[in-house]
Design a protein around this motif. Structure first.
Motif, PDB file in Angstrom:
ATOM      1  N   LEU A 189      24.450  48.714  31.487  1.00  0.00           N
ATOM      2  CA  LEU A 189      23.383  48.588  32.472  1.00  0.00           C
ATOM      3  C   LEU A 189      22.650  49.909  32.655  1.00  0.00           C
ATOM      4  O   LEU A 189      21.428  49.953  32.736  1.00  0.00           O
ATOM      5  CB  LEU A 189      23.950  48.123  33.815  1.00  0.00           C
ATOM      6  CG  LEU A 189      24.299  46.640  33.911  1.00  0.00           C
ATOM      7  CD1 LEU A 189      24.903  46.314  35.262  1.00  0.00           C
ATOM      8  CD2 LEU A 189      23.056  45.795  33.676  1.00  0.00           C
ATOM      9  N   GLU A 190      23.426  51.001  32.705  1.00  0.00           N
ATOM     10  CA  GLU A 190      22.834  52.315  32.917  1.00  0.00           C
ATOM     11  C   GLU A 190      21.878  52.678  31.786  1.00  0.00           C
ATOM     12  O   GLU A 190      20.756  53.113  32.026  1.00  0.00           O
ATOM     13  CB  GLU A 190      23.938  53.368  33.032  1.00  0.00           C
ATOM     14  CG  GLU A 190      24.062  53.924  34.436  1.00  0.00           C
ATOM     15  CD  GLU A 190      25.198  54.901  34.541  1.00  0.00           C
ATOM     16  OE1 GLU A 190      25.634  55.451  33.514  1.00  0.00           O
ATOM     17  OE2 GLU A 190      25.659  55.114  35.673  1.00  0.00           O
ATOM     18  N   THR A 191      22.363  52.485  30.546  1.00  0.00           N
ATOM     19  CA  THR A 191      21.506  52.857  29.415  1.00  0.00           C
ATOM     20  C   THR A 191      20.254  51.995  29.402  1.00  0.00           C
ATOM     21  O   THR A 191      19.164  52.466  29.082  1.00  0.00           O
ATOM     22  CB  THR A 191      22.252  52.707  28.070  1.00  0.00           C
ATOM     23  OG1 THR A 191      23.132  51.605  28.172  1.00  0.00           O
ATOM     24  CG2 THR A 191      23.020  53.947  27.706  1.00  0.00           C
ATOM     25  N   ARG A 192      20.420  50.706  29.763  1.00  0.00           N
ATOM     26  CA  ARG A 192      19.255  49.825  29.783  1.00  0.00           C
ATOM     27  C   ARG A 192      18.241  50.310  30.821  1.00  0.00           C
ATOM     28  O   ARG A 192      17.048  50.374  30.563  1.00  0.00           O
ATOM     29  CB  ARG A 192      19.713  48.392  30.087  1.00  0.00           C
ATOM     30  CG  ARG A 192      18.634  47.377  29.803  1.00  0.00           C
ATOM     31  CD  ARG A 192      19.135  45.975  29.983  1.00  0.00           C
ATOM     32  NE  ARG A 192      20.022  45.538  28.903  1.00  0.00           N
ATOM     33  CZ  ARG A 192      20.667  44.366  28.915  1.00  0.00           C
ATOM     34  NH1 ARG A 192      20.572  43.571  29.960  1.00  0.00           N
ATOM     35  NH2 ARG A 192      21.415  43.998  27.907  1.00  0.00           N
ATOM     36  N   GLN A 193      18.784  50.680  32.003  1.00  0.00           N
ATOM     37  CA  GLN A 193      17.905  51.188  33.063  1.00  0.00           C
ATOM     38  C   GLN A 193      17.171  52.444  32.623  1.00  0.00           C
ATOM     39  O   GLN A 193      15.972  52.593  32.850  1.00  0.00           O
ATOM     40  CB  GLN A 193      18.729  51.496  34.312  1.00  0.00           C
ATOM     41  CG  GLN A 193      18.449  50.517  35.436  1.00  0.00           C
ATOM     42  CD  GLN A 193      19.389  50.749  36.597  1.00  0.00           C
ATOM     43  OE1 GLN A 193      20.164  51.697  36.621  1.00  0.00           O
ATOM     44  NE2 GLN A 193      19.313  49.877  37.586  1.00  0.00           N
ATOM     45  N   GLN A 194      17.931  53.341  31.962  1.00  0.00           N
ATOM     46  CA  GLN A 194      17.315  54.587  31.515  1.00  0.00           C
ATOM     47  C   GLN A 194      16.196  54.318  30.522  1.00  0.00           C
ATOM     48  O   GLN A 194      15.143  54.927  30.574  1.00  0.00           O
ATOM     49  CB  GLN A 194      18.380  55.489  30.884  1.00  0.00           C
ATOM     50  CG  GLN A 194      19.055  56.369  31.923  1.00  0.00           C
ATOM     51  CD  GLN A 194      20.275  57.055  31.371  1.00  0.00           C
ATOM     52  OE1 GLN A 194      20.573  56.949  30.187  1.00  0.00           O
ATOM     53  NE2 GLN A 194      20.988  57.748  32.236  1.00  0.00           N
ATOM     54  N   LYS A 195      16.461  53.348  29.610  1.00  0.00           N
ATOM     55  CA  LYS A 195      15.451  52.998  28.629  1.00  0.00           C
ATOM     56  C   LYS A 195      14.202  52.469  29.325  1.00  0.00           C
ATOM     57  O   LYS A 195      13.071  52.839  28.996  1.00  0.00           O
ATOM     58  CB  LYS A 195      15.996  51.931  27.684  1.00  0.00           C
ATOM     59  CG  LYS A 195      16.573  52.532  26.411  1.00  0.00           C
ATOM     60  CD  LYS A 195      16.991  51.448  25.448  1.00  0.00           C
ATOM     61  CE  LYS A 195      17.904  52.014  24.368  1.00  0.00           C
ATOM     62  NZ  LYS A 195      18.649  50.955  23.687  1.00  0.00           N
ATOM     63  N   GLN A 196      14.434  51.588  30.318  1.00  0.00           N
ATOM     64  CA  GLN A 196      13.313  51.020  31.052  1.00  0.00           C
ATOM     65  C   GLN A 196      12.514  52.117  31.739  1.00  0.00           C
ATOM     66  O   GLN A 196      11.295  52.117  31.719  1.00  0.00           O
ATOM     67  CB  GLN A 196      13.832  50.043  32.107  1.00  0.00           C
ATOM     68  CG  GLN A 196      13.437  48.614  31.799  1.00  0.00           C
ATOM     69  CD  GLN A 196      14.160  47.635  32.689  1.00  0.00           C
ATOM     70  OE1 GLN A 196      14.703  48.019  33.713  1.00  0.00           O
ATOM     71  NE2 GLN A 196      14.150  46.383  32.301  1.00  0.00           N
ATOM     72  N   LYS A 197      13.257  53.067  32.317  1.00  0.00           N
ATOM     73  CA  LYS A 197      12.602  54.158  33.023  1.00  0.00           C
ATOM     74  C   LYS A 197      11.715  54.937  32.065  1.00  0.00           C
ATOM     75  O   LYS A 197      10.573  55.252  32.360  1.00  0.00           O
ATOM     76  CB  LYS A 197      13.670  55.078  33.634  1.00  0.00           C
ATOM     77  CG  LYS A 197      13.370  55.439  35.074  1.00  0.00           C
ATOM     78  CD  LYS A 197      14.445  56.365  35.584  1.00  0.00           C
ATOM     79  CE  LYS A 197      14.286  56.585  37.056  1.00  0.00           C
ATOM     80  NZ  LYS A 197      15.392  57.385  37.571  1.00  0.00           N
TER      81      LYS A 197
END
Lengths: 293, 285
Positions: free
Chosen positions: B273-281
Motif C-alpha cells: 500500500l505504501e509503495t502504491r501511495q508513493q507512486k501515486q504521489k
C-alpha cells in the motif's frame, strides 16, 4: 486568541489516570517496602521498618547472579550488535530497509514462544545433541578421554540463560546503534580521512566515540529487561538459575507470599532503572527517537 | 558511509540473522509434525492445527488477548492523542514534569509496573470488599465484590500503551505550523473545527504509528498481564507460560505459526500500500 488556552484541558483525563495508575501504584510499592509485615500497615505503631531491606541480604547470591548474567548478556549484545549495526549502515538503502524488517519481525512473535523454541534446540535430545551424536562427536570424545558422555547439558546452565537474554534483546541493541551511526555527519569522516587518518583510526577516533550515545541507550534497553527477567531464567535455567525477577514473582504470586519483601526488591530495581536512565541522559541526547524504533 | 562491506562482514550479518530466525523456523516446521516432540520429525500432518481450534483454553486466551489489545489500543490512541495535544499546549514548567511521569511505564522494568499495579488493585479491592462485607453485616445492603480479572488487565494495558501514543504524536505536533490553527480560526472555523479539519490530519501519521506500537505492545506483553489478570483471565502469553511449566503441546507451535503468518501478511500489505501511495504521489506531483 484566548480560546486556544482551552487545549491543555485535553490532557486532564490522562493526568487523572496517571495519578491513579502510574503514581499511586509506585507510592504503594514504596509504602509496602517500608512496612512491617506483622503490623501490615505503615502508619500503625511499629509499622515502619527497614527489615525488608535487611532481609534482602540473605538473597545476595540471587542479586549477584542477576547482575552477572545481565552484564554478560549486555556485553555479548554490544559485541554482536555493534558490528551488525555498523555493517548495516554501510549497505545500500534497499538492503537497510530489508534488514530493519528482518530484525524487527521476530519481536512480533511472543518472546515466550521464541525462548521456548530454544529448549528444543538445547535439550538433552535436542537438535544440537542429535547433531553431535550423528557426526559421532560423543564417541570421539569418549574414545579419547575415556569418558561416558552421552549428551551436553546446556539447559539449566547460566550460559543458557545468557543465550536466552541475548536472543531476545539483541534487536534492542542493534537498532539504537544503527540509528546513531546512520545519522553521523559524513563530512566529519571525510575531514578525518583528508587529514590523513586511515580507516582504523577513523573508526576508533571518530565513528566509535560518536556512536557512544547509541551504545549507551542500547545497553540500557538490554540491561534493564535482562536484570529483571523472570520467564527467561525459569525456562532456560530450568529453575536452577533464580534471578531477581523470579524472587519478586515468588513474593507476589508464588509460594513465598510476602508483598512487603517483594516491594522492597521492586524498589531496589526501580532505583537501578533510575540510575541507568540518569547515566543515559547524562551522556546521550536525543535518544528518544532511538528508543521509539 | 558508502564503502562496501567485505564478504566476511556480510557473512557475519547473515549468521546473526540466522541466529534470530533459526528458532522461529524450527517452531514453524514442527507445527506440521505428526509426533508430539518438537525435536524428532515424524512426518507431515496438520493435526495440531485441527486440535488447536478444539482447544478451549488456547482459543479463549487468544480471544482475550485480541479483545484486550483492540480495546486498549483504541482507548489509548484516543486518550493519548488528546493528552499529547493537551501537553503540547501547556506551559513548559507544567509539561516537563508530566512528561517525566508519562515516561515511567516505558522506562520501568515490566515486572515493577506489573507488581505495583497488582499491589494497587489488591489493596483497593481488599478495602472495597471489606466495606461490602461491613455493609452486609450492619445494613443488609450488598454490592458486588471486586476481583482482579479482565477489567484490571484492560486498565493495565491502557496504562502502558498511552505513553507510546503520546511519544509518537508529540513530534508531529512539534512539526506542525503553529499558525495553522490560528489561520483556520481567523478564516471562520470554530476551534473544534480547527482541531478536526486542520490539526488532526497534520498529526495523523503520528497517531497511526502510535496505534501500531500500542497494539504490538499489548499483543506481546506477558509480564504486566501476568501480574494484573488475576485468576480468571488469561492471555495467550500467560497460557503459553503455564504450559512451559508442564508440557508444551505442539498446538502452541501451530498458533504461533498462524500469528507469525498473519503479521507477515499484514506487513507485506502495508508495504505494498505504501509503495502504491508513493507512486501515486509521484504521479500527481
Amino acid at each position: 486568541m484566548k480560546k486556544r488556552n482551552r487545549l491543555p484541558l485535553f490532557a486532564v483525563p490522562y493526568v487523572g489516570w496517571m495519578a491513579l495508575f502510574v503514581v499511586a501504584p509506585i507510592l504503594m510499592v514504596v509504602l509496602y517496602a517500608f512496612t512491617n509485615a506483622q503490623a501490615g500497615f505503615l502508619f500503625s505503631p511499629d509499622g515502619f521498618t527497614l527489615d525488608n531491606f535487611a532481609r534482602m541480604g540473605s538473597y545476595a547470591p540471587v542479586f549477584l547472579r542477576s547482575f552477572q548474567l545481565a552484564i554478560v548478556a549486555t556485553l555479548v549484545c554490544v559485541l554482536i550488535g555493534y558490528p551488525v549495526a555498523y555493517f548495516m549502515a554501510r549497505e545500500g538503502e534497499q538492503f537497510q530497509k530489508m534488514a530493519m524488517v528482518i530484525i524487527m519481525l521476530p519481536m512480533w512473535m511472543n518472546f515466550l514462544l521464541r525462548t521456548y523454541s530454544w529448549i528444543a534446540i538445547l535439550d538433552r535430545n535436542g537438535f544440537i545433541n542429535q547433531f553431535c551424536r550423528a557426526i559421532g562427536l560423543f564417541d570421539l570424545i569418549n574414545g579419547i578421554f575415556g569418558t561416558n558422555l552421552e549428551y551436553f547439558q546446556m539447559l539449566g546452565t547460566p550460559g543458557a540463560v545468557v543465550l536466552g537474554m541475548v536472543y531476545n534483546y539483541l534487536p534492542f541493541m542493534i537498532l539504537p546503534i544503527y540509528s546513531v551511526i546512520l545519522k553521523l555527519d559524513h563530512s566529519l569522516l571525510e575531514a578525518a580521512r583528508d587529514l590523513g587518518a586511515d580507516s582504523v583510526s577513523v573508526f576508533r577516533r571518530v565513528i566509535f566515540p560518536l556512536s557512544l550515545p547509541g551504545i549507551l541507550s542500547g545497553v540500557t534497553m538490554v540491561f534493564v529487561p535482562s536484570v529483571s527477567t523472570f520467564a527467561i531464567s525459569q525456562m532456560m535455567g530450568g529453575g536452577t538459575q533464580m534471578m531477581l525477577g523470579d524472587l519478586i514473582e515468588l513474593q507476589f504470586l508464588g509460594g513465598a507470599y510476602n508483598p512487603y519483601l517483594g516491594s522492597a526488591i521492586a524498589l531496589v530495581m526501580m532505583v537501578i532503572v533510575v540510575i541507568c536512565m540518569y547515566v543515559m541522559n547524562r551522556f546521550g541526547e536525543g535518544e528518544e527517537e532511538a528508543v521509539m524504533l | 558511509m558508502s564503502r562496501k562491506n567485505s564478504i566476511g562482514s556480510r557473512l557475519f550479518m547473515g549468521l546473526v540473522f540466522f541466529f534470530l530466525y533459526a528458532p522461529i523456523l524450527l517452531l514453524i516446521i514442527f507445527s506440521f509434525n505428526e509426533g508430539t516432540s518438537s525435536a524428532v520429525w515424524k512426518g507431515f500432518s496438520l493435526k495440531w492445527y485441527g486440535e488447536l481450534f478444539q482447544d478451549r483454553i488456547i482459543m479463549n486466551s487468544v480471544y482475550t488477548t485480541l479483545i484486550v489489545s483492540v480495546i486498549a489500543t483504541l482507548v489509548a490512541t484516543v486518550a493519548g492523542t488528546l493528552a499529547a495535544i493537551g501537553f503540547y499546549n501547556m506551559r513548559k514548567s507544567i509539561r516537563e514534569p508530566l512528561m517525566t511521569i508519562n515516561g515511567i511505564p516505558m522506562m520501568n522494568a515490566d515486572i515493577v509496573t506489573g507488581v505495583s499495579l497488582c499491589l494497587l488493585f489488591a489493596a483497593a479491592f481488599g478495602a472495597w470488599n471489606g466495606f461490602v462485607s461491613w455493609m452486609e453485616v450492619n445494613y443488609r445492603l450488598t454490592a458486588p465484590r471486586l476481583y482482579q480479572g479482565f477489567g484490571t488487565l484492560l486498565i493495565a494495558h491502557i496504562t502502558f500503551n498511552i505513553p507510546y501514543v503520546i511519544l509518537s504524536v508529540m513530534p508531529k505536533l512539534k512539526q506542525m505550523d503553529k499558525h495553522l490553527l490560528d489561520a483556520a480560526q481567523d478564516l471562520g472555523c470554530t476551534w473544534m473545527q480547527a482541531f478536526w479539519k486542520v490539526a488532526l490530519p497534520e498529526i495523523k501519521p503520528g497517531i497511526v504509528s502510535g496505534m501500531l506500537i500500542a497494539f504490538t505492545m499489548s499483543i506481546d506483553d506477558f509480564v504486566i498481564s501476568y501480574f494484573t489478570a488475576g485468576a480468571t483471565s488469561s492471555t495467550l502469553a500467560m497460557t503459553i507460560y503455564s504450559m512451559t511449566k508442564k508440557r508444551v503441546s505442539p498446538e502452541i507451535n501451530a498458533i504461533s505459526t498462524l500469528l507469525f503468518g498473519a503479521v507477515l501478511v499484514l506487513l507485506i500489505l502495508v508495504n505494498v500500500l505504501e509503495t502504491r501511495q508513493q507512486k501515486q504521489k509521484k504521479y500527481t506531483d
